[in-house]
Design a protein around this motif. Sequence first.
Motif, short mmCIF file in Angstrom:
data_model
loop_
_atom_site.label_atom_id
_atom_site.label_comp_id
_atom_site.label_asym_id
_atom_site.label_seq_id
_atom_site.Cartn_x
_atom_site.Cartn_y
_atom_site.Cartn_z
N UNK A 139 -6.58 26.20 -21.49
CA UNK A 139 -7.12 27.20 -22.21
C UNK A 139 -8.61 27.18 -22.22
N UNK A 140 -9.26 28.19 -22.25
CA UNK A 140 -10.67 28.32 -22.30
C UNK A 140 -11.30 28.04 -23.86
N UNK A 141 -12.08 26.57 -23.76
CA UNK A 141 -12.14 26.41 -25.20
C UNK A 141 -13.39 27.20 -25.74
N UNK A 142 -14.04 27.91 -25.04
CA UNK A 142 -14.98 28.71 -25.60
C UNK A 142 -14.44 30.01 -26.19
N UNK A 143 -13.18 30.29 -26.08
CA UNK A 143 -12.59 31.40 -26.74
C UNK A 143 -11.45 30.96 -27.78
N UNK A 144 -11.35 29.56 -27.62
CA UNK A 144 -10.08 29.18 -28.53
C UNK A 144 -11.02 28.78 -29.92
N UNK A 145 -10.44 29.15 -30.96
CA UNK A 145 -11.13 28.72 -32.37
C UNK A 145 -10.50 27.13 -32.98
N UNK A 146 -11.39 26.69 -33.44
CA UNK A 146 -11.09 25.28 -34.09
C UNK A 146 -9.43 25.55 -34.82
N UNK A 147 -9.40 26.59 -35.61
CA UNK A 147 -8.10 26.61 -36.26
C UNK A 147 -6.84 26.73 -35.25
N UNK A 148 -7.22 27.43 -34.10
CA UNK A 148 -6.06 27.70 -33.36
C UNK A 148 -5.73 26.35 -32.56
N UNK B 62 -16.76 18.66 -20.83
CA UNK B 62 -16.02 20.10 -20.92
C UNK B 62 -17.48 21.08 -20.97
N UNK B 63 -17.55 21.79 -20.07
CA UNK B 63 -18.84 22.61 -19.72
C UNK B 63 -18.78 23.90 -20.49
N UNK B 64 -20.08 24.46 -20.99
CA UNK B 64 -20.22 25.72 -21.53
C UNK B 64 -20.65 26.43 -20.16
N UNK B 65 -19.93 27.61 -19.66
CA UNK B 65 -20.48 28.22 -18.66
C UNK B 65 -20.75 29.65 -18.94
N UNK B 66 -19.99 30.47 -19.32
CA UNK B 66 -20.24 31.93 -19.60
C UNK B 66 -19.97 32.14 -21.25
N UNK B 67 -19.25 31.40 -21.77
CA UNK B 67 -19.17 31.69 -23.11
C UNK B 67 -18.23 33.05 -23.72
N UNK B 68 -17.42 33.58 -22.46
CA UNK B 68 -16.74 34.69 -22.59
C UNK B 68 -15.21 34.56 -21.97
N UNK B 69 -15.18 33.14 -21.73
CA UNK B 69 -13.52 32.95 -21.09
C UNK B 69 -13.65 33.44 -19.83
N UNK B 70 -14.57 33.81 -19.09
CA UNK B 70 -14.53 34.18 -17.75
C UNK B 70 -14.62 33.30 -16.42
N UNK B 71 -15.36 32.11 -16.75
CA UNK B 71 -15.53 31.43 -15.61
C UNK B 71 -14.74 30.11 -15.48
N UNK B 72 -14.04 29.54 -16.55
CA UNK B 72 -13.19 28.28 -16.51
C UNK B 72 -14.04 27.00 -16.64
N UNK B 73 -15.19 27.01 -16.64
CA UNK B 73 -15.90 25.86 -16.73
C UNK B 73 -15.54 24.82 -17.97
N UNK B 74 -15.04 25.56 -19.16
CA UNK B 74 -14.66 25.15 -20.39
C UNK B 74 -13.34 24.66 -20.67
N UNK B 75 -12.51 24.76 -19.51
CA UNK B 75 -11.01 24.55 -19.65
C UNK B 75 -10.68 23.26 -20.09
N UNK B 76 -9.67 23.50 -21.15
CA UNK B 76 -9.05 22.01 -21.76
C UNK B 76 -7.51 22.39 -21.80
N UNK B 77 -6.90 21.39 -22.20
CA UNK B 77 -5.46 21.72 -22.29
C UNK B 77 -4.94 21.74 -23.88
N UNK B 78 -4.20 22.72 -24.20
CA UNK B 78 -3.74 22.81 -25.61
C UNK B 78 -2.12 22.41 -25.53
N UNK B 79 -1.64 21.47 -25.78
CA UNK B 79 -0.17 21.31 -25.67
C UNK B 79 0.10 21.28 -24.15
N UNK B 80 -0.64 20.98 -23.28
CA UNK B 80 -0.26 20.90 -21.82
C UNK B 80 -0.82 22.49 -21.10
N UNK B 81 -1.14 23.17 -21.83
CA UNK B 81 -1.50 24.56 -21.43
C UNK B 81 -3.16 24.55 -21.00
#
Length: 163
Positions: A55-64, A34-53
């Motif tokens: 999401x941008x992991x740079x903009x998703x908090x640990x709590x979420x 999982x890569x760091x791209x922009x840190x602002x959720x704009x590029x998608x390099x950090x995309x992972x799945x949360x319950x199959x959806x």
Amino acid sequence: MPNLNINGRNMSVEAANDTPLLWVIREQLQMTGTKFGCGAGLCGACTVHLNGEAVRSCQTSLADAVGKKITTIEGLSAKGEHPLQKAWVAEQVPQCGYCQSGQIMQAAALLSKNTNPTKEEVVAHMDGNLCRCMTYSRIQKAIMRAASDMRTASATGSERRAT
């Protein structure tokens, strides 16, 4: 300590609840696909799945992410045998390769819900995942190939079960 379910494994991490999931994955768990791209959720390099959806992991908090099923590129297929991964190789998609894990994870979210997307649906779903090398046409071909392969495998599997 928060507990996370990542790629089917339960793991405890030590981080503040507002820590971006990206940094937990990369720095604490050493899953660097999982890569760091922009840190602002704009590029998608950090995309992972949360319950199959997707999401941008740079903009998703640990709590979420606590209590949800997290899938990273490492968890998509243990041996790189997901139809998308195979299609990426067959279509020679990557140039620099930096955005590819995010591209594949975004595409996997689409194909998990729609194994017969139109080109327009692929383009719309992938919009927002940036590729500096401009391999968009190859990305689209790989997604369409993977979709076809998934439909063929599903039909073959259905025929086998019926006999």
